[in-house]
Design a protein around this motif. Structure first.
Motif, PDB file in Angstrom:
ATOM      1  N   VAL A  24       0.854  -1.183   0.000  1.00 24.40           N
ATOM      2  CA  VAL A  24       0.000   0.000   0.000  1.00 24.40           C
ATOM      3  C   VAL A  24       0.893   1.236   0.000  1.00 24.40           C
ATOM      4  N   SER A  25       0.549   2.217  -0.793  1.00 23.78           N
ATOM      5  CA  SER A  25       1.322   3.462  -0.885  1.00 23.78           C
ATOM      6  C   SER A  25       0.912   4.435   0.215  1.00 23.78           C
ATOM      7  N   PRO A  26       1.829   5.333   0.614  1.00 28.50           N
ATOM      8  CA  PRO A  26       1.452   6.372   1.572  1.00 28.50           C
ATOM      9  C   PRO A  26       0.260   7.180   1.051  1.00 28.50           C
ATOM     10  N   ASP A  27      -0.603   7.581   1.954  1.00 26.38           N
ATOM     11  CA  ASP A  27      -1.840   8.326   1.707  1.00 26.38           C
ATOM     12  C   ASP A  27      -2.968   7.473   1.135  1.00 26.38           C
ATOM     13  N   ALA A  28      -2.724   6.170   0.938  1.00 24.60           N
ATOM     14  CA  ALA A  28      -3.792   5.282   0.462  1.00 24.60           C
ATOM     15  C   ALA A  28      -4.698   4.891   1.630  1.00 24.60           C
ATOM     16  N   LYS A  29      -5.975   4.773   1.336  1.00 24.50           N
ATOM     17  CA  LYS A  29      -6.941   4.338   2.333  1.00 24.50           C
ATOM     18  C   LYS A  29      -6.771   2.833   2.553  1.00 24.50           C
TER      19      LYS A  29
ATOM     20  N   GLY B 271      -7.726  -5.528   8.307  1.00 30.89           N
ATOM     21  CA  GLY B 271      -7.618  -6.845   7.698  1.00 30.89           C
ATOM     22  C   GLY B 271      -6.972  -6.825   6.317  1.00 30.89           C
ATOM     23  N   GLU B 272      -6.794  -5.634   5.750  1.00 32.68           N
ATOM     24  CA  GLU B 272      -6.167  -5.523   4.427  1.00 32.68           C
ATOM     25  C   GLU B 272      -4.662  -5.749   4.546  1.00 32.68           C
ATOM     26  N   ARG B 273      -4.109  -6.491   3.598  1.00 32.39           N
ATOM     27  CA  ARG B 273      -2.662  -6.726   3.572  1.00 32.39           C
ATOM     28  C   ARG B 273      -1.953  -5.436   3.176  1.00 32.39           C
ATOM     29  N   ILE B 274      -0.978  -5.040   4.001  1.00 34.83           N
ATOM     30  CA  ILE B 274      -0.273  -3.790   3.721  1.00 34.83           C
ATOM     31  C   ILE B 274       1.222  -3.993   3.462  1.00 34.83           C
TER      32      ILE B 274
ATOM     33  N   HIS C  16      -6.448  -1.282  11.509  1.00 37.86           N
ATOM     34  CA  HIS C  16      -7.366  -0.146  11.584  1.00 37.86           C
ATOM     35  C   HIS C  16      -7.906   0.230  10.212  1.00 37.86           C
ATOM     36  N   ASN C  17      -9.069   0.859  10.219  1.00 35.74           N
ATOM     37  CA  ASN C  17      -9.559   1.555   9.028  1.00 35.74           C
ATOM     38  C   ASN C  17      -8.947   2.942   9.064  1.00 35.74           C
TER      39      ASN C  17
ATOM     40  N   THR D 289      10.006 -18.138   4.797  1.00 39.96           N
ATOM     41  CA  THR D 289       8.556 -18.061   4.928  1.00 39.96           C
ATOM     42  C   THR D 289       8.091 -16.613   4.764  1.00 39.96           C
ATOM     43  N   LEU D 290       7.138 -16.406   3.848  1.00 40.43           N
ATOM     44  CA  LEU D 290       6.584 -15.081   3.599  1.00 40.43           C
ATOM     45  C   LEU D 290       5.309 -14.890   4.410  1.00 40.43           C
ATOM     46  N   PHE D 291       5.236 -13.799   5.148  1.00 36.98           N
ATOM     47  CA  PHE D 291       4.063 -13.451   5.941  1.00 36.98           C
ATOM     48  C   PHE D 291       3.467 -12.160   5.388  1.00 36.98           C
ATOM     49  N   HIS D 292       2.154 -12.030   5.482  1.00 43.30           N
ATOM     50  CA  HIS D 292       1.483 -10.790   5.092  1.00 43.30           C
ATOM     51  C   HIS D 292       1.063 -10.048   6.353  1.00 43.30           C
ATOM     52  N   LEU D 293       1.487  -8.797   6.449  1.00 44.19           N
ATOM     53  CA  LEU D 293       1.105  -7.944   7.566  1.00 44.19           C
ATOM     54  C   LEU D 293      -0.190  -7.242   7.199  1.00 44.19           C
ATOM     55  N   GLU D 294      -1.187  -7.328   8.076  1.00 43.43           N
ATOM     56  CA  GLU D 294      -2.495  -6.725   7.825  1.00 43.43           C
ATOM     57  C   GLU D 294      -2.695  -5.491   8.687  1.00 43.43           C
TER      58      GLU D 294
END
Length: 92
Positions: free
Chosen positions: A32-37, A41-44, A60-61, A52-57
């Motif tokens: 996700v780029s800076p200033d993106a909404k 739960g969204e992967r950022i 917060h909204n 091992t690859l992990f996805h950081l979520e």
């Protein structure tokens, strides 16, 4: 006139405990780029430990305000790596 849906509340994004036992974690890529909404739960970001690859979520909204750490850097559990400006709760 439109209201800004974001509050002044800034939450730090931290590297979670991935069971790495103090081994370095590589911040492979921001998704996700800076200033993106973002929504909770969204992967950022992608984190790599050993092979091992992990996805950081997002927890917060809101809006990803800025990166504190660029891609390709090694980090540790608990490190602050980004800031999210939290979205205001709608009043009913």
């Amino acid at each position: 006139m439109t209201q800004d849906p974001f509050s002044e509340e800034i939450q730090q994004v931290t590297v979670p405990d991935l069971g790495t036992e103090n081994r370095p974690v590589s911040l492979v890529n921001w998704l996700v780029s800076p200033d993106a909404k973002v929504i909770a739960g969204e992967r950022i970001a992608e984190l790599l430990v050993d092979s091992t690859l992990f996805h950081l979520e997002s927890e917060h909204n809101g809006r990803l305000k800025k990166y504190l750490v660029p891609s390709g850097v090694e980090v540790q559990t608990g490190d602050f790596i980004a800031e999210i400006e939290v979205e205001k709760a709608e009043e009913y």
